[in-house]
Design a protein around this motif. Structure first.
Motif, PDB file in Angstrom:
ATOM      1  N   PRO A  15       0.795  -1.226   0.000  1.00  0.00           N
ATOM      2  CA  PRO A  15       0.000   0.000   0.000  1.00  0.00           C
ATOM      3  C   PRO A  15       0.831   1.282   0.000  1.00  0.00           C
ATOM      4  O   PRO A  15       0.406   2.283  -0.559  1.00  0.00           O
ATOM      5  N   ASN A  16       2.026   1.232   0.593  1.00  0.00           N
ATOM      6  CA  ASN A  16       2.872   2.423   0.589  1.00  0.00           C
ATOM      7  C   ASN A  16       3.416   2.744  -0.800  1.00  0.00           C
ATOM      8  O   ASN A  16       3.962   3.820  -1.021  1.00  0.00           O
ATOM      9  N   TYR A  17       3.277   1.815  -1.744  1.00  0.00           N
ATOM     10  CA  TYR A  17       3.667   2.039  -3.141  1.00  0.00           C
ATOM     11  C   TYR A  17       2.465   1.917  -4.077  1.00  0.00           C
ATOM     12  O   TYR A  17       2.633   1.765  -5.287  1.00  0.00           O
ATOM     13  N   ASP A  18       1.269   1.966  -3.494  1.00  0.00           N
ATOM     14  CA  ASP A  18       0.019   1.876  -4.274  1.00  0.00           C
ATOM     15  C   ASP A  18      -0.036   0.620  -5.144  1.00  0.00           C
ATOM     16  O   ASP A  18      -0.498   0.666  -6.281  1.00  0.00           O
ATOM     17  N   LEU A  19       0.422  -0.491  -4.609  1.00  0.00           N
ATOM     18  CA  LEU A  19       0.395  -1.760  -5.327  1.00  0.00           C
ATOM     19  C   LEU A  19      -0.542  -2.727  -4.616  1.00  0.00           C
ATOM     20  O   LEU A  19      -0.359  -3.032  -3.440  1.00  0.00           O
ATOM     21  N   GLU A  20      -1.515  -3.180  -5.357  1.00  0.00           N
ATOM     22  CA  GLU A  20      -2.422  -4.201  -4.842  1.00  0.00           C
ATOM     23  C   GLU A  20      -1.937  -5.569  -5.322  1.00  0.00           C
ATOM     24  O   GLU A  20      -1.028  -5.668  -6.145  1.00  0.00           O
ATOM     25  N   THR A  21      -2.556  -6.596  -4.828  1.00  0.00           N
ATOM     26  CA  THR A  21      -2.154  -7.966  -5.158  1.00  0.00           C
ATOM     27  C   THR A  21      -2.055  -8.187  -6.661  1.00  0.00           C
ATOM     28  O   THR A  21      -1.052  -8.721  -7.155  1.00  0.00           O
ATOM     29  N   GLU A  22      -3.054  -7.776  -7.391  1.00  0.00           N
ATOM     30  CA  GLU A  22      -3.052  -8.015  -8.841  1.00  0.00           C
ATOM     31  C   GLU A  22      -1.945  -7.241  -9.554  1.00  0.00           C
ATOM     32  O   GLU A  22      -1.429  -7.695 -10.577  1.00  0.00           O
TER      33      GLU A  22
END
Length: 132
Positions: A15-22
């Motif tokens: 989340p600190n890099y705006d990355l979700e699982t997908e």
């Protein structure tokens, strides 16, 4: 079975890099198509990647790894120069295998962390990623 299902089950994200699982799965799928990968030790904020094949020049892959996980340089390989200085200042013994790993690295070069990442990839054919 879908090799990435474990990431979905663990909700691996950054989340600190705006990355979700997908988003992470897209990166891994790209590397799997290029090099072949397996993954292990999957957690909510970390995983290990093992590469079946690696290119001769590891520059592009190292840059990609950094784009996905900046901490690999910013909190790990890019900090090794400081670690060595601290070890020398406190007169700690530097293990021989570690000395060999950093041999001929120019710690004055701001990109030395990438050189160490490439060296680690060549030696281990793996990388651990984490997102704090």
């Amino acid at each position: 079975m879908d090799k990435y299902q474990v990431l979905r089950d663990k909700s691996t994200n950054a989340p600190n890099y705006d990355l979700e699982t997908e988003d992470i799965i897209k990166w891994l799928s790209k590397w799997d198509a290029q090099y072949g990968i397996s993954i292990d030790n999957v957690e909510e904020d970390a995983l290990d990647i093992f590469f079946l094949n690696l290119p001769e020049d590891l520059t592009e892959l190292s840059i990609d790894i950094y784009k996905l996980c900046p901490d690999i340089i910013d909190q790990h390989f890019g900090c090794i120069g400081d670690l060595l200085e601290e070890m020398e200042a406190s007169e700690q013994d530097i293990p021989e295998n570690f000395q060999e790993f950093v041999k001929d690295i120019d710690f004055n070069d701001e990109n030395y962390g990438f050189e160490l990442l490439k060296r680690s990839l060549a030696l281990n054919k793996s990388v651990g990623l984490w997102w704090d």
